[in-house]
Structure formats: C-alpha cells, structure tokens
Design an enzyme around this catalytic site. Structure first.
Site, mmCIF file in Angstrom:
data_model
loop_
_atom_site.group_PDB
_atom_site.id
_atom_site.type_symbol
_atom_site.label_atom_id
_atom_site.label_comp_id
_atom_site.label_asym_id
_atom_site.label_seq_id
_atom_site.Cartn_x
_atom_site.Cartn_y
_atom_site.Cartn_z
ATOM 1 C CD GLU A 1 -6.817 -5.921 2.678
ATOM 2 O OE1 GLU A 1 -7.827 -6.401 2.134
ATOM 3 O OE2 GLU A 1 -5.687 -5.965 2.177
ATOM 4 C CG HIS B 1 -7.788 -1.902 2.059
ATOM 5 N ND1 HIS B 1 -7.189 -2.433 0.946
ATOM 6 C CD2 HIS B 1 -6.834 -1.837 3.005
ATOM 7 C CE1 HIS B 1 -5.923 -2.675 1.213
ATOM 8 N NE2 HIS B 1 -5.672 -2.319 2.453
HETATM 9 N N1 LIG Z 1 -2.521 2.876 -5.999
HETATM 10 C C1 LIG Z 1 -2.955 3.412 -4.854
HETATM 11 N N2 LIG Z 1 -3.371 4.696 -4.830
HETATM 12 C C2 LIG Z 1 -3.846 5.246 -3.690
HETATM 13 N N3 LIG Z 1 -3.916 4.574 -2.522
HETATM 14 C C3 LIG Z 1 -3.529 3.297 -2.489
HETATM 15 C C4 LIG Z 1 -3.013 2.646 -3.653
HETATM 16 N N4 LIG Z 1 -2.706 1.370 -3.313
HETATM 17 C C5 LIG Z 1 -3.009 1.217 -1.998
HETATM 18 N N5 LIG Z 1 -3.498 2.370 -1.496
HETATM 19 C C6 LIG Z 1 -3.963 2.626 -0.111
HETATM 20 O O1 LIG Z 1 -2.940 2.295 0.787
HETATM 21 C C7 LIG Z 1 -3.496 1.750 1.993
HETATM 22 C C8 LIG Z 1 -2.817 0.408 2.227
HETATM 23 O O2 LIG Z 1 -3.380 -0.234 3.336
HETATM 24 P P1 LIG Z 1 -2.863 -1.664 3.849
HETATM 25 O O3 LIG Z 1 -3.658 -2.141 4.998
HETATM 26 O O4 LIG Z 1 -2.739 -2.598 2.677
HETATM 27 O O5 LIG Z 1 -1.538 -1.181 4.420
HETATM 28 P P2 LIG Z 1 -0.097 -1.688 4.399
HETATM 29 O O6 LIG Z 1 0.537 -1.260 5.666
HETATM 30 O O7 LIG Z 1 0.554 -1.307 3.112
HETATM 31 O O8 LIG Z 1 -0.401 -3.165 4.389
HETATM 32 P P3 LIG Z 1 0.533 -4.288 4.614
HETATM 33 O O9 LIG Z 1 -0.072 -4.830 5.820
HETATM 34 O O10 LIG Z 1 0.425 -5.086 3.364
HETATM 35 O O11 LIG Z 1 1.904 -3.767 4.839
HETATM 36 C C9 LIG Z 1 -4.987 1.687 1.776
HETATM 37 O O12 LIG Z 1 -5.599 2.845 2.322
HETATM 38 C C10 LIG Z 1 -5.130 1.740 0.244
HETATM 39 O O13 LIG Z 1 -6.333 2.334 -0.207
#
Ligand SMILES: Nc1ncnc2c1ncn2[C@@H]1O[C@H](COP(=O)(O)OP(=O)(O)OP(=O)(O)O)[C@@H](O)[C@H]1O
Length: 371
Positions: free
Chosen positions: A19, A328
């Site tokens: 991811e 993820h």
């Molecule tokens: N609608 C949602 N409801 C609950 N959990 C969510 C939802 N959308 C995303 N998540 C959770 O948020 C987390 C996001 O992880 P990700 O690696 O994309 O982190 P991020 O720091 O936001 O990423 P990025 O690198 O894009 O900044 C994951 O655990 C995912 O399951």
C-alpha cells in the site's frame, strides 16, 4: 525470546512496499515503542502524491518521542527517510497537536497500544476528527473501541470539538486503561444476524436541516434495500471548522461494523446519506464479519496478542473474516511480522489468522489481496 525479538539491529522498512502509505510509519512507531526496537524507514509513502512524510505523520513521530523520550532523525515534511529509536514508554497524561486537519484518530491508534501496554494514562489530541481516508471519531468510538475491548484493551473516549477539513481544530480526550485479562482466542469469523442499524447524522457549524436531509436520505436508501434503521440528528460542537457527517453503526449478533460519509462543498446532503447507506449495503453483500477498515486495523492488537505482548497471559490466536482482503491489510501484516514473532495467513475463503509463529517457522502463507 525468539529471533524476531532478540535482534538488536534496527528493523529496515521499505515504505514503498504494498500500500505504501502512512500506516507503515504509524504501526512501526507503535511496534517500536512496544518492543523497544529501533527502525529505519526508507522510501516513505513512495506510493502517495506528494510522496514523503506529511505533517500528520510527523505528529505521530513527535507523539512517540513525547511518550518515550525516544529520538528520531530525518523527521521533516517531504522526507523519504526516517530513523527512530524508542525509549521506555512512560504512563501519564499527554496533550498532543496533529496540526492543521491531520487525523487525531490515526494519531490515537498509533499511541494507544504503547500507552495501554505501559500502564495507561490519558491522551488529549487536537486536530481533525472527521477527515477523508481515515477513521472518523465516531468510527473510533463505535467500532474500533469495542474491537479493542475484545483484546482486553479498555478506554473512555470523549469528543470535545469536532474538527473537519481544512481547518481541523477539533479535540478529543481518551482515558487509556492498563491492559486487563487478554483473551486466549479471538474468533470473529461470522457476523451472525443483523440486530440494529443506527443512522447518526451530524452537523458542525452548519444549518441543522442538513443533518435531517442526510439521515432521511440514508434511511430511505437503506429501506429501498430492505434494511430498517433508526436515525438521530445531532449538532457537533466545533471551533473554527465546519462540516457534516453521516455515520451508520450496524450491530450484528457477533460483530459491529461502521460506515462514515463526510459532507463536502458542492456535494448535496442527500448524496452524503446515500453514500453511507451504499457502503453498508456493499458490506451486507459480502460474508464479512468485519468491515474492510477494521480488517486492517485489528491486525495490530491481534499481533500483540499472538506475541504475548498484552500482559502476562500466554500468546493467543485471532481469526476473523474481513469484508475484503485489502492491500492495507496485507501490507500491515508483513510489517507486523518484521517486528513480532507472529504469523499472519489468509485462507482461500479470506479468513485471516494471526498466530504465534512456530519455532523455526516461516512468515505467513497466501497474502494476496482480492482487488
Ligand atoms: N472510512 C473509513 N473508516 C474507518 N477507517 C478508515 C476509513 N478510511 C480509511 N480508514 C483507515 O485509515 C487508515 C489509513 O491508512 P493509510 O496508510 O492510507 O494512512 P494515511 O497516513 O492516511 O495514508 P497517506 O499515506 O495517504 O497519508 C487505514 O487503517 C484505513 O483502514
């Protein structure tokens, strides 16, 4: 002590794997604080635009430093490389800022486990509470919190102010208890019958009629699909930010699932309500016991249980059936196996098992995503 724990060298983590998002860093920080192992992350968030660390990721690094007196090198906005060396986590009360519209629920998920394992305390977190691509505060309180409880991890959560994109400026307070009586086994492979669907519709700093329109649309969209629900419309206290949210909480015989849809400028309130309903309807079409987000988030407590890190109890096994095996989930699984002597595997039917790694055993089996 196993090989995975004995190794003193920093854990080397390629942030572009799978991811390739911020979750690799957040979970690495949690695991580093719990195991005492340092790590070196390179190609951080290589698969995101813009790549490299963002302010919300640095807030997690600063939080990990605050809890443990640990040290980092390279923690700057845009950095693709970071080294982190933890100190011992000190139970106590912490006030932390994520900055402009960074996610406080994600910061909380990063720091909660180390604080609980170390003996508990409180976290007052300021920033965004309802942001895209992250758990909303309502999801954290309604879905993630009961899941944590199944692992002997207890907390009390209180929303002070909601914080929406772009201003953020929300706050919530968490009282984190020491770990109590972890289970020997957690089995969440069937959701059982549907008991209840609660539609929560919220407005912060915007006309209350929007909340009514969101919930009416969600209830109607669910009814069209044969699901009966009940709605509650509420204002949320905010400071500088404004926003709206629809949150559906589905209670099943054995599990809970939650679906958040956020309002945004130019997007009708009815569409927000329908979006949440459609997420729930998709979940109902799958045999999953847990929604896809809990499917990746439950891996961390499951791995701590399997590694015997949740108190004096013997290592335990977790089995669960997520709505989907997402990237993820598989990325998170591989990360956990780097820090802890555990094995994450996925059956042909998509059931995930997190178990202690047998002596001399390899890491997990099939871990392909379905998408
Ligand atoms: N609608 C949602 N409801 C609950 N959990 C969510 C939802 N959308 C995303 N998540 C959770 O948020 C987390 C996001 O992880 P990700 O690696 O994309 O982190 P991020 O720091 O936001 O990423 P990025 O690198 O894009 O900044 C994951 O655990 C995912 O399951």
């Amino acid at each position: 002590m196993t090989d995975a724990e004995r190794d003193d060298a920093p854990v080397e983590l390629d942030g572009s794997e799978g991811e390739g998002g911020g979750q690799i860093l957040r979970s690495a920080l949690s695991l580093s604080l719990i195991t005492g192992r340092s790590f070196h992350l390179y190609r951080a968030r290589a698969n995101r635009q813009p790549s490299g660390l963002r302010p919300q990721h640095l807030a997690c690094v600063r939080g990990a430093e605050a809890l443990s007196g640990g040290r980092s090198e390279g923690a700057e906005v845009g950095a693709s490389e970071l080294r982190f060396e933890p100190g011992p986590v000190r139970p106590g009360d912490y006030v932390l800022e994520v900055g402009t519209a960074g996610s406080t629920p994600l910061l909380y998920q990063c720091l909660f486990y180390p604080l609980a394992v170390a003996g508990g305390g409180s976290l007052t977190l300021r920033g965004g509470t309802h942001l895209p691509h992250s758990p909303s505060y309502h999801y954290l309180a309604g879905v993630w919190q009961p899941m944590a409880r199944a692992f002997g991890l207890h907390m009390t959560l209180r929303l002070v102010h909601a914080g929406f994109y772009p201003e953020g400026a929300g706050e919530f307070v968490a009282e984190v208890e020491p770990v109590r009586e972890p289970p020997r086994r957690v089995e969440l492979t069937a959701r059982g019958t549907l008991r209840d669907i609660a539609v929560g519709s919220f407005v912060g700093g915007l006309p209350f009629g929007i909340a009514e329109r969101q919930s009416n649309a969600a209830v109607a969209a669910l009814r069209e699909r044969g699901f009966y629900s009940h709605a509650a419309n509420r204002p949320l206290p905010t400071t500088r930010s404004v926003g709206t949210v629809t949150f559906l909480l589905a209670q099943f015989e054995h599990t809970i699932a939650g679906f958040t849809a956020l309002g945004r400028r130019g997007h009708p309130a009815e569409a927000v309500g329908r979006e949440a309903a459609e997420s729930l309807a998709r979940f109902m079409e799958s045999p999953g016991a847990l929604d896809e987000h809990l499917g990746d988030q439950i891996l961390l407590p499951a791995a701590l249980l399997a590694a015997g890190r949740l108190g004096p109890a013997a290592p335990g096994t977790t089995r669960y059936l997520p709505e989907r095996v997402t990237e993820h989930l598989t990325t998170h699984a591989r990360l956990l196996e780097r820090f802890l002597p555990v094995r994450v595997s996925v059956d042909a039917d998509g059931t995930v098992e997190v178990a202690p790694r047998p002596p001399g055993g390899s890491t997990g089996g099939r871990l392909a995503t379905d998408g």
